[in-house]
Scaffold this motif. Structure first.
Motif, mmCIF file in Angstrom:
data_model
loop_
_atom_site.group_PDB
_atom_site.id
_atom_site.type_symbol
_atom_site.label_atom_id
_atom_site.label_comp_id
_atom_site.label_asym_id
_atom_site.label_seq_id
_atom_site.Cartn_x
_atom_site.Cartn_y
_atom_site.Cartn_z
ATOM 1 N N SER A 284 -26.249 -40.224 78.837
ATOM 2 C CA SER A 284 -27.337 -41.194 78.876
ATOM 3 C C SER A 284 -28.627 -40.517 78.437
ATOM 4 O O SER A 284 -28.635 -39.337 78.079
ATOM 5 C CB SER A 284 -27.503 -41.750 80.294
ATOM 6 O OG SER A 284 -28.047 -40.755 81.134
ATOM 7 N N SER A 285 -29.714 -41.266 78.514
ATOM 8 C CA SER A 285 -31.035 -40.736 78.171
ATOM 9 C C SER A 285 -31.744 -40.252 79.429
ATOM 10 O O SER A 285 -32.929 -40.506 79.623
ATOM 11 C CB SER A 285 -31.857 -41.825 77.466
ATOM 12 O OG SER A 285 -31.217 -42.251 76.298
ATOM 13 N N ARG B 82 -29.368 -32.012 79.829
ATOM 14 C CA ARG B 82 -29.016 -33.399 79.500
ATOM 15 C C ARG B 82 -27.730 -33.454 78.705
ATOM 16 O O ARG B 82 -27.407 -32.521 77.959
ATOM 17 C CB ARG B 82 -30.154 -34.060 78.709
ATOM 18 C CG ARG B 82 -29.868 -35.512 78.345
ATOM 19 C CD ARG B 82 -31.146 -36.293 78.187
ATOM 20 N NE ARG B 82 -31.706 -36.337 76.856
ATOM 21 C CZ ARG B 82 -31.429 -37.281 75.951
ATOM 22 N NH1 ARG B 82 -30.556 -38.230 76.242
ATOM 23 N NH2 ARG B 82 -32.014 -37.279 74.781
ATOM 24 N N SER C 288 -28.996 -46.974 77.195
ATOM 25 C CA SER C 288 -29.220 -45.776 76.421
ATOM 26 C C SER C 288 -28.868 -45.954 74.973
ATOM 27 O O SER C 288 -29.124 -45.109 74.176
ATOM 28 C CB SER C 288 -28.406 -44.634 76.984
ATOM 29 O OG SER C 288 -27.036 -44.940 76.948
ATOM 30 N N PRO D 216 -26.548 -36.104 76.032
ATOM 31 C CA PRO D 216 -27.028 -37.289 75.315
ATOM 32 C C PRO D 216 -25.918 -38.306 75.056
ATOM 33 O O PRO D 216 -24.752 -37.949 74.885
ATOM 34 C CB PRO D 216 -27.565 -36.709 74.005
ATOM 35 C CG PRO D 216 -26.758 -35.468 73.797
ATOM 36 C CD PRO D 216 -26.515 -34.905 75.164
ATOM 37 N N THR E 191 -32.368 -41.178 71.536
ATOM 38 C CA THR E 191 -33.786 -41.557 71.632
ATOM 39 C C THR E 191 -34.481 -41.196 70.321
ATOM 40 O O THR E 191 -34.346 -41.906 69.339
ATOM 41 C CB THR E 191 -34.453 -40.874 72.827
ATOM 42 O OG1 THR E 191 -34.226 -39.447 72.762
ATOM 43 C CG2 THR E 191 -33.878 -41.399 74.140
ATOM 44 N N SER F 207 -32.634 -36.817 81.530
ATOM 45 C CA SER F 207 -32.682 -35.363 81.619
ATOM 46 C C SER F 207 -32.883 -34.983 83.078
ATOM 47 O O SER F 207 -33.705 -35.598 83.773
ATOM 48 C CB SER F 207 -33.833 -34.798 80.778
ATOM 49 O OG SER F 207 -33.646 -35.095 79.413
ATOM 50 N N SER G 31 -36.568 -39.599 76.650
ATOM 51 C CA SER G 31 -35.665 -39.708 77.801
ATOM 52 C C SER G 31 -36.445 -39.715 79.114
ATOM 53 O O SER G 31 -37.608 -39.312 79.179
ATOM 54 C CB SER G 31 -34.678 -38.541 77.798
ATOM 55 O OG SER G 31 -35.380 -37.317 77.960
#
Length: 871
Positions: free
Chosen positions: A690-691, A723, A871, A725, A630, A693, A782
């Motif tokens: 992924s984005s 998270r 993402s 990432p 992100t 959290s 996120s």
């Protein structure tokens, strides 16, 4: 990438075939008195095909990358120059009887250039390139014969182009068919080698655009030496297309050289482009029956710049430095003769340059594609400097020019820009007297050197992230262009007065801001900006008619000397690591970037060694900026509490925005898996990387991170955000340092940081290092999911970011469905069974898990593909 290279090769080869077909029809169908294709239409079609070939040459193909690129660009220049000549003749700007004298010099140069490329191709067994290059070379030779004797050679020219058509169409359509069918159908003999099959014979460190630059030197030398040899009567308007085509292509070589991180080559071909435009301008004046006058001895300044450049170019090869010395002689010849390019001395030096350029073309092309190298004296400069204890060479690699606050695809352009300032400054010291302003050869130096090349260097500096330098170069380039065209373009006598003064005052106000900003950079930049302000004052006084005698020449010479010092300092400092020619310290010092303090390491994220360097900084308690899937974030290693506290203090973190925890894989939670819910772990496995959290309950599991007292800065007393990432750089870094504490790389309350330049700009010297990867892939943060009550089957959202609610709910429902059916994540099923056996009911109660959730399953939950793409 293979398919894309095949497409570019097809465009190039079919473009050559199309142009050959056009010239085939023209030579077969035209009679002595009538052309089957009007010359204007022929010229326009050739220009279109030349543009396609230039595209294919720049993009290159897979296995024929360097030599095929040189072939495409050379043929593109041939048809661009000849196409412009045809247009001028078709529009009667050039008389039809002058067609021969206009075409022959250019055709002769390309005959030799393509023959040399074909010779190299046959030596390295590139059959297609050899056939095309040799055939077009012979076609140019026969065309010269046809122009000399009417009706002679046209059939032979057409026959050569027919051969190019047949070979090009077969091979081009073969590659195009392979591209369309994804390699399933290939005509015999048209297959390109894949990367795994390629032999490491090409010199990957070679700047392949240099070959095209040498061809353009060959072209201009041929055009200028032909009048001396009696091939054409004199330099005329019909030669302008060849000279300016060479100039445009050498500007392209300059830009490509900057992308190849070759500052010396970029500077040299910037100088070459300047000469080509000056030569073309002189030839253009003959159309207006104006006799050009070269201000003596101004071009001697050019010879000094060439000499310095030749000296430092010896570090590439001895041949390169010696070759550039010929242009020192050329500049001296221009300075010694008032008629410049029209006199025998200048043209004689160009004859020598023609011969030497042909040799350099063959040597460079052969060394570029062959594993057997022709010795060029490479390494002699380094060997000499190594024996001198007082000098230390700077290591040269593709990352030499980066990073200045980050990663860049271009080298520094200060050397060329300051050299152009020298040329423009000394050029305007020339006295026009009672001559026509157009006749005095100042306009090309002021407009091209001071204007066009300044704007080009400003664009390169902008791409480097150098905001101050790019602003200065673009401002000065604009001023030189406007002033040069006004003062030396014949407009000054009519527009002189208040209107011009207002425009100059506007530039002075802008330059005041540049001068003030230079106070925070260094002394050299301040002197450069301040002396240019003095030149602007002389322009203003001249526009108002109140210029004191000698003031303009005095301040212009001072500016030229300051610019020469900057030129020499930058070229010297980019070559030697020590000693350094001083540029001075900032006159005014402030904290932050450009404030006079050494900035922290800014390293390109694409290098594994850069990630290791940042990892070492974090292991020693540092706080660093890092790109993610992100926006940019500020990170510290969890096992270094001092680093976490430092990152927290750097941000001046608000209590309602605590730091979060990032991991590179769910396996990093293995030591505490018995303390976490199986449903939560399964949700993590399905949703990550992924984005997303996840805010989960805080618990004893955090003790294994080694946070100590710094744990108070991560999460709240009740929960913590965690998270994994979807970013290769972040994952690699976390693998090296372990779980990290993360916060956004911007002061609390400000917008997210979306470029590595902004990290240091916003947080200052409190940051210990920055991994640079250019603009963020996303400008959205996120999605933060509330998982504190996940055991009840409920999740919430603190923030909806890159991943939409619907996608998160879809993943969670799939996980819930598996749990209702008694299925577990297979990656944890055996471990949970063993955990229950070893830990018993007490551990189960502590983690808040039910006993029924340990049911085993052989099914493997798959992460959502849509989530990965998003993402």
């Amino acid at each position: 990438m293979t398919e894309l290279g095949s497409l570019h090769f097809s465009v190039g080869i079919l473009g050559i075939s199309g142009g050959s077909l056009l010239l085939l029809v023209k030579n077969y169908g035209s009679s002595a008195g009538e052309d089957i294709i009007p010359l204007t239409a022929l010229g326009i079609l050739l220009l279109i095909i030349a543009a396609l070939l230039a595209y294919a040459g720049v993009r290159r193909s897979l296995s024929h990358s360097q030599l095929f690129s040189s072939l495409c660009l050379t043929v593109s220049a041939l048809w661009c120059g000849s196409g412009l000549v045809y247009i001028l003749v078709g529009q009667e700007v050039v008389k039809p009887r002058e067609l021969r004298s206009s075409l022959v010099p250019g055709l002769a140069a390309f005959t030799l250039a393509l023959f040399l490329i074909g010779a190299v191709a046959v030596l390295v067994k590139k059959a297609v390139i050899f056939i095309i290059a040799l055939s077009i070379s012979l076609a140019c030779a026969h065309q010269i014969a046809g122009l000399s004797a009417a009706g002679f050679g046209q059939s032979a020219t057409a026959a050569n182009y027919l051969f190019v058509c047949l070979v090009g169409v077969y091979f081009g359509f073969g590659r195009l068919l392979s591209f369309i069918t994804h390699g399933k159908v290939e005509l015999p003999g048209t297959g390109l080698k894949r990367k795994a099959e390629l032999k490491p014979v090409q010199n990957q460190d070679c700047n392949d655009a240099v070959i095209v630059g040498l061809v353009m030197n060959l072209l201009s030398a041929c055009v200028l030496v032909c009048p001396l040899l009696g091939v054409v009567p004199q330099l005329s308007t019909g030669h302008v297309p060849w000279l300016w085509t060479a100039g445009v292509f050498q500007l392209g070589v300059c830009v490509i050289s900057y992308r190849a991180m070759d500052t010396l080559a970029a500077t040299f071909y910037g100088f070459m482009a300047l000469l080509r435009f000056a030569e073309g301008y002189s030839a253009l004046l003959t159309f207006y029956s104006i006799q050009p006058f070269s201000p003596v001895p101004f071009p001697a300044v050019f010879s000094v710049l060439f000499f310095v450049l030749a000296l430092f170019s010896c570090q590439k090869s001895l041949f390169e430095g010696l070759y550039q010395l010929f242009f020192v002689a050329y500049s001296i010849a221009i300075a010694a003769q008032p008629r410049g390019f029209f006199q025998g001395g200048t043209q004689g030096v160009q004859g020598a340059i023609f011969v030497v350029s042909a040799g350099m073309l063959f040597v460079n092309a052969f060394n570029m594609v062959s594993d057997t190298k022709i010795p060029t004296g490479q390494g002699l400069f380094k060997a000499l400097v190594t024996r001198m204890n007082s000098l230390t060479l700077r290591p040269h690699d593709k990352y030499l020019s980066a990073p200045y606050l980050g990663y860049s695809k271009y080298a520094d352009a200060e050397v060329l820009c300051h050299a152009c300032s020298v040329l423009a400054a000394f050029a305007i010291t020339a006295t026009v007297d009672d001559r026509s302003p157009l006749s005095v050869l100042v306009l090309p130096w002021a407009v091209v050197a001071g204007g066009v090349l300044h704007l080009l260097c400003g664009s390169v500096a902008f791409s480097r992230g150098k905001t101050f330098e790019s602003t200065t170069f673009i401002l000065y380039g604009t001023m030189w262009t406007i002033w040069g065209l006004t003062r030396y373009g014949g407009l000054y006598g009519e527009s002189r007065g208040f209107g011009v003064a207002v425009g100059i005052i506007s530039f002075m106000l802008f330059n005041v801001l540049v001068t003030v900003a230079a106070l925070f950079v260094n002394v050299a930049w301040f002197a450069y900006a301040f002396t240019f302000q003095l030149i602007l004052i002389s322009f203003l006084l001249d526009a108002l008619g109140t210029l004191p005698y000698g003031y303009d020449i005095g301040v212009t010479i001072i500016f030229g000397l300051v610019s020469f010092y900057c030129f020499l300092a930058h070229i010297f400092n980019s070559t030697f690591q020590s000693p350094q020619i001083p540029l001075g310290k900032p006159i005014i010092r402030l904290s932050g970037a450009g404030g006079g303090k050494d900035i922290c390491p800014h390293v390109p994220a694409r290098k594994a060694t850069s990630v290791q360097q940042i990892a070492e900084i974090m292991k020693n308690g540092g706080a660093c900026g890092m790109p993610t899937d992100t926006v940019y974030v500020l990170v510290a290693a969890c096992n270094r509490p001092d680093g976490v506290i430092k990152a927290y203090n750097v941000k001046k973190q608000a209590q309602d925005r605590p730091m979060s925890l990032w991991i590179s894989s769910i396996k990093q939670l293995e030591p505490v898996r018995h303390l976490l819910s199986p449903l939560l772990l399964d949700f993590m496995q399905a949703a990550w990387p992924s984005s997303i959290s996840m805010v989960i309950p805080r618990g004893p599991w955090m003790d294994i991170l080694g946070l100590g007292e710094a744990s108070n800065h991560i999460g709240t007393p009740q929960s913590i955000a965690i998270r994994n990432p979807d970013c290769t750089v972040a994952t690699h870094l976390i693998n090296q340092v372990g779980p990290i504490a993360v916060t956004s790389a911007n002061p609390t309350g400000e917008a997210d940081t979306t470029h590595h330049n902004q990290v240091y700009a916003k947080l200052g010297d409190k940051v210990d290092g920055v991994l640079c990867d250019g603009p963020s892939p996303e400008n959205i943060a996120s999605t933060v999911v509330d998982c504190t009550k996940i055991e009840t089957g409920q999740i919430g959202f603190f923030r909806v970011g890159l991943i939409p609610k619907s996608k998160v709910f879809q993943i969670f429902e799939e996980v819930q469905m598996r749990h209702r059916q008694g299925q577990l994540n297979p990656g944890f099923e055996g471990d949970f069974s063993d955990t229950q056996t070893d830990m018993g009911e007490e551990s189960t109660a502590e983690s808040g898990r039910g006993t029924g959730s340990s049911t085993q399953s052989s099914d493997s939950p798959n992460p959502s593909p849509v989530l990965r793409n998003g993402s």
